[in-house]
Motif scaffolding. Sequence first.
Motif, mmCIF file in Angstrom:
data_model
loop_
_atom_site.group_PDB
_atom_site.id
_atom_site.type_symbol
_atom_site.label_atom_id
_atom_site.label_comp_id
_atom_site.label_asym_id
_atom_site.label_seq_id
_atom_site.Cartn_x
_atom_site.Cartn_y
_atom_site.Cartn_z
ATOM 1 N N GLY A 190 0.789 -1.231 0.000
ATOM 2 C CA GLY A 190 0.000 0.000 0.000
ATOM 3 C C GLY A 190 0.816 1.273 0.000
ATOM 4 N N GLN A 191 2.077 1.218 0.456
ATOM 5 C CA GLN A 191 2.997 2.355 0.454
ATOM 6 C C GLN A 191 2.432 3.578 1.173
ATOM 7 O OE1 GLN A 191 4.364 3.129 -3.548
ATOM 8 N NE2 GLN A 191 5.374 1.137 -3.722
ATOM 9 N N GLU A 192 1.604 3.358 2.180
ATOM 10 C CA GLU A 192 1.032 4.458 2.935
ATOM 11 C C GLU A 192 1.940 4.828 4.103
ATOM 12 O OE1 GLU A 192 -1.662 6.155 2.173
ATOM 13 O OE2 GLU A 192 -2.065 4.897 0.401
ATOM 14 N N PHE A 193 1.987 6.127 4.434
ATOM 15 C CA PHE A 193 2.740 6.557 5.607
ATOM 16 C C PHE A 193 2.123 5.945 6.876
ATOM 17 C CE2 PHE A 193 4.358 10.323 3.153
ATOM 18 C CZ PHE A 193 5.709 10.088 3.391
ATOM 19 N N PRO A 194 2.959 5.560 7.844
ATOM 20 C CA PRO A 194 2.433 5.077 9.121
ATOM 21 C C PRO A 194 1.887 6.241 9.944
ATOM 22 C CG PRO A 194 4.815 5.255 9.245
ATOM 23 C CD PRO A 194 4.435 5.593 7.827
ATOM 24 N N THR A 195 1.328 5.945 11.090
ATOM 25 C CA THR A 195 0.735 6.980 11.936
ATOM 26 C C THR A 195 1.182 6.815 13.387
ATOM 27 O OG1 THR A 195 -1.229 5.689 12.523
ATOM 28 C CG2 THR A 195 -1.324 6.961 10.464
ATOM 29 N N ALA A 196 0.921 7.857 14.163
ATOM 30 C CA ALA A 196 1.213 7.798 15.594
ATOM 31 C C ALA A 196 0.435 6.671 16.260
ATOM 32 C CB ALA A 196 0.873 9.138 16.241
ATOM 33 N N ALA A 197 -0.780 6.425 15.802
ATOM 34 C CA ALA A 197 -1.602 5.372 16.406
ATOM 35 C C ALA A 197 -0.931 4.009 16.302
ATOM 36 C CB ALA A 197 -2.977 5.348 15.743
ATOM 37 N N ASP A 198 -0.188 3.776 15.222
ATOM 38 C CA ASP A 198 0.516 2.499 15.070
ATOM 39 C C ASP A 198 1.533 2.299 16.189
ATOM 40 O OD1 ASP A 198 -0.779 1.864 12.600
ATOM 41 O OD2 ASP A 198 0.602 3.222 11.573
ATOM 42 N N LEU A 199 2.142 3.392 16.629
ATOM 43 C CA LEU A 199 3.142 3.327 17.703
ATOM 44 C C LEU A 199 2.484 3.364 19.082
ATOM 45 C CD1 LEU A 199 5.771 5.819 16.236
ATOM 46 C CD2 LEU A 199 5.933 3.323 16.300
ATOM 47 N N ASP A 200 1.376 4.082 19.206
ATOM 48 C CA ASP A 200 0.743 4.256 20.518
ATOM 49 C C ASP A 200 0.304 2.930 21.122
ATOM 50 O OD1 ASP A 200 1.111 6.948 20.205
ATOM 51 O OD2 ASP A 200 -0.972 7.383 19.655
ATOM 52 N N ALA A 201 -0.073 1.981 20.268
ATOM 53 C CA ALA A 201 -0.524 0.688 20.777
ATOM 54 C C ALA A 201 0.587 -0.029 21.536
ATOM 55 C CB ALA A 201 -1.021 -0.176 19.627
ATOM 56 N N GLY B 236 -7.520 18.133 10.883
ATOM 57 C CA GLY B 236 -6.385 19.005 11.147
ATOM 58 C C GLY B 236 -5.482 18.514 12.256
ATOM 59 N N ARG B 237 -5.629 17.260 12.680
ATOM 60 C CA ARG B 237 -4.786 16.702 13.734
ATOM 61 C C ARG B 237 -3.554 16.043 13.120
ATOM 62 N NH1 ARG B 237 -9.697 13.311 16.271
ATOM 63 N NH2 ARG B 237 -9.532 12.620 14.099
ATOM 64 N N PRO B 238 -2.383 16.191 13.742
ATOM 65 C CA PRO B 238 -1.165 15.599 13.175
ATOM 66 C C PRO B 238 -1.238 14.071 13.174
ATOM 67 C CG PRO B 238 -0.752 16.378 15.407
ATOM 68 C CD PRO B 238 -2.130 16.870 15.035
ATOM 69 N N THR B 239 -0.817 13.468 12.082
ATOM 70 C CA THR B 239 -0.857 12.007 11.973
ATOM 71 C C THR B 239 0.349 11.349 12.616
ATOM 72 O OG1 THR B 239 0.357 11.946 9.874
ATOM 73 C CG2 THR B 239 -2.049 12.231 9.759
ATOM 74 N N GLY B 240 1.417 12.150 12.863
ATOM 75 C CA GLY B 240 2.655 11.582 13.399
ATOM 76 C C GLY B 240 3.810 11.635 12.433
ATOM 77 N N ILE B 241 3.576 12.098 11.197
ATOM 78 C CA ILE B 241 4.634 12.185 10.188
ATOM 79 C C ILE B 241 5.035 13.646 10.007
ATOM 80 C CG2 ILE B 241 5.258 11.801 7.774
ATOM 81 C CD1 ILE B 241 5.081 9.262 9.427
ATOM 82 N N PHE B 242 6.336 13.892 10.110
ATOM 83 C CA PHE B 242 6.909 15.230 9.982
ATOM 84 C C PHE B 242 7.964 15.188 8.882
ATOM 85 C CE2 PHE B 242 5.234 14.673 14.148
ATOM 86 C CZ PHE B 242 4.741 15.901 14.545
ATOM 87 N N VAL B 243 7.841 16.084 7.909
ATOM 88 C CA VAL B 243 8.716 16.063 6.735
ATOM 89 C C VAL B 243 9.676 17.255 6.780
ATOM 90 C CG1 VAL B 243 8.810 16.056 4.211
ATOM 91 C CG2 VAL B 243 6.921 14.908 5.387
ATOM 92 N N ASP B 244 10.953 16.962 6.547
ATOM 93 C CA ASP B 244 12.015 17.961 6.461
ATOM 94 C C ASP B 244 12.008 18.903 7.664
ATOM 95 O OD1 ASP B 244 13.472 17.151 4.113
ATOM 96 O OD2 ASP B 244 11.692 17.649 2.966
ATOM 97 N N ALA B 245 11.909 20.208 7.469
ATOM 98 C CA ALA B 245 12.094 21.140 8.587
ATOM 99 C C ALA B 245 11.090 20.937 9.711
ATOM 100 C CB ALA B 245 12.022 22.583 8.079
ATOM 101 N N ALA B 246 9.970 20.295 9.428
ATOM 102 C CA ALA B 246 8.998 20.011 10.482
ATOM 103 C C ALA B 246 9.570 19.058 11.522
ATOM 104 C CB ALA B 246 7.722 19.425 9.881
ATOM 105 N N MET B 247 10.558 18.272 11.157
ATOM 106 C CA MET B 247 11.171 17.343 12.113
ATOM 107 C C MET B 247 11.819 18.084 13.274
ATOM 108 S SD MET B 247 12.880 14.333 9.799
ATOM 109 C CE MET B 247 13.982 15.438 8.918
ATOM 110 N N ASP B 248 12.247 19.309 13.033
ATOM 111 C CA ASP B 248 12.913 20.086 14.089
ATOM 112 C C ASP B 248 11.998 20.297 15.291
ATOM 113 O OD1 ASP B 248 15.055 20.233 12.372
ATOM 114 O OD2 ASP B 248 14.601 22.272 11.697
ATOM 115 N N LEU B 249 10.691 20.310 15.073
ATOM 116 C CA LEU B 249 9.753 20.512 16.177
ATOM 117 C C LEU B 249 9.868 19.390 17.198
ATOM 118 C CD1 LEU B 249 6.716 21.547 13.950
ATOM 119 C CD2 LEU B 249 7.929 23.058 15.547
ATOM 120 N N VAL B 250 10.010 18.169 16.707
ATOM 121 C CA VAL B 250 10.132 17.018 17.605
ATOM 122 C C VAL B 250 11.551 16.925 18.144
ATOM 123 C CG1 VAL B 250 9.844 14.532 17.842
ATOM 124 C CG2 VAL B 250 8.308 15.823 16.351
ATOM 125 N N SER B 251 12.536 17.134 17.286
ATOM 126 C CA SER B 251 13.930 17.037 17.731
ATOM 127 C C SER B 251 14.215 18.018 18.870
ATOM 128 C CB SER B 251 14.877 17.311 16.566
ATOM 129 O OG SER B 251 14.716 16.338 15.553
#
Length: 552
Positions: A139-150, A198-213
């Motif tokens: 399916g090549q779909e991006f994973p989500t935070a919910a996949d990790l939350d479990a 409008g809720r974040p799915t858990g995927i951050f691309v490029d400069a958005a990664m800095d928010l988590v880092s």
Amino acid sequence: MGRSRLRAALVVGLLALAGPALAEVTVLGAKRIHSMEADQPPATAIAWEDGRILALGTPEELQARYPGARLLDMGDATVIPGLIDAHGHVASLGFEQMQARLAGASSLEEALRRLEEFARGQPEGWVLGRGWDQNLWPGQEFPTAADLDALFPDRPVWLRRVDGHAGWANSAAMALVERDLSGDWQPDGGRILRDDQGRPTGIFVDAAMDLVSAAMPAGDAALSTRALELGMASAVEHGLTGVHDAGVSLRQLEAYRALADAGRMPMRVYAMADGDSAALAHLCEAGVYAHPGGRLQMRAVKLFSDGALGSRGAALLEDYSDEHGNRGLLLLTPEKMSDVVARARDCGVQVATHAIGDRGNRLVLDTYEAALGPDGAALRWRIEHAQILEPGDLPRLAELGVIASMQPTHATSDMPWAEDRIGPERVLGAYAWRRLRDSGARLALGSDFPVESVDPRLGLYSAVTRTDREGLPEGGWHPQEKLTAFEALRGFTLDAAWAGFAEDEVGSLGPGKRADFVVLAEDPLAIDGDGLDELTVLSTWVDGEAVYRRGE
């Protein structure tokens, strides 16, 4: 002949006349030696002293010239110049070995299994990992935070994608970010993937990664040093004697310097400052840096034009073929890039800019053209990856004297899905090694490890075959772009050395140069291309000392 090369040759000549200290000379014999120097006759032995090559010839000739020299007989082996990876990330390679390793996971379930197994041995703190690639999953779909939350409802989890241009976080990690991640806003140069509410799915691309880092605890200096040591040890094991480390902070440079001072660097590192940072400011204030031991220098800056193709962050001139309305991300505005490039030029710092998409590459070429002037070729500025070029832009690299720093395994990793991203027409301007080389552009080859394997044999194989390791597709993917084995080897030796202003020191085997070489069981220029990925590295030598021996 360069001034330093001439000086070294004169020193060698004087030593030969005066008679060297016999016990210090080593003569190594092998079935064949590929010097990669056009004017060097065939040789089966190499002599060196104090880490510098004295001469090439036959064992008998060199033993007669240097009586009493220590003789090393490699039998039927082949000697080639030390391999140089023109684009890698040493600390990231080391950290990967200390984190959950998700590269190659063929499904979301497999990635989660690996992560859970890793976390059992890390009972506290953040769970970190790298290497996931949704393009390998059904399916090549991006994973989500919910996949990790479990699996991790309370511990923060942060997992970088294989290309380093996207990250996957769980809810516990996102809760530590200072800013509300919901809504429709986006950070400059980045993208937060959100659901319909409008809720974040858990995927951050490029400069958005800095928010988590930014929410993560500060790194430990000892851990960073350990990562550098692990990365370099892995590199020399695979036959690398040098690497261009693409994005090194001032703190990492200090860690490298401490290792160099202590004699704990088994290879040469050509460090690039990490963008418009403290490292670049240091180079402009103090001048370009070179350690007196010869194994560490920083005289370049690494910039980012755009993101990566796999996460749809590469900047394109037209929409992605598989996501209409998306043309990727520019990580620097044209104005900001022009400013940094001009400062680097005025400080005598080489510029190397990551560019994947055709819009990202055009921005770099336009910026370079405005800044370089008539002496551009002498500055040896680089485009890192040069992955997708609009056909009209392809000859501009040679015209401007810009080096194409490319990674052959990117093509063979991306080929199952690259055409889906950019379509059948644009893909003809992608991974265009043959056309760039034939246009007159210098081709410096590398791997981009740990995005790809650190093993340069895989780069040689991909460059020559343009297939996966099962030999598919038959005949190669867009085979008109293949390189010969000699051209590929040159890309990992002389041309990589030239891209780091080191062609008078390394990249080929000749009198006065450093005794950096690799001993192989097979001859890479005599076997079929489909055997290049299985070359046997018997030993790796830097400054005439073995830094790796097979089986030890």
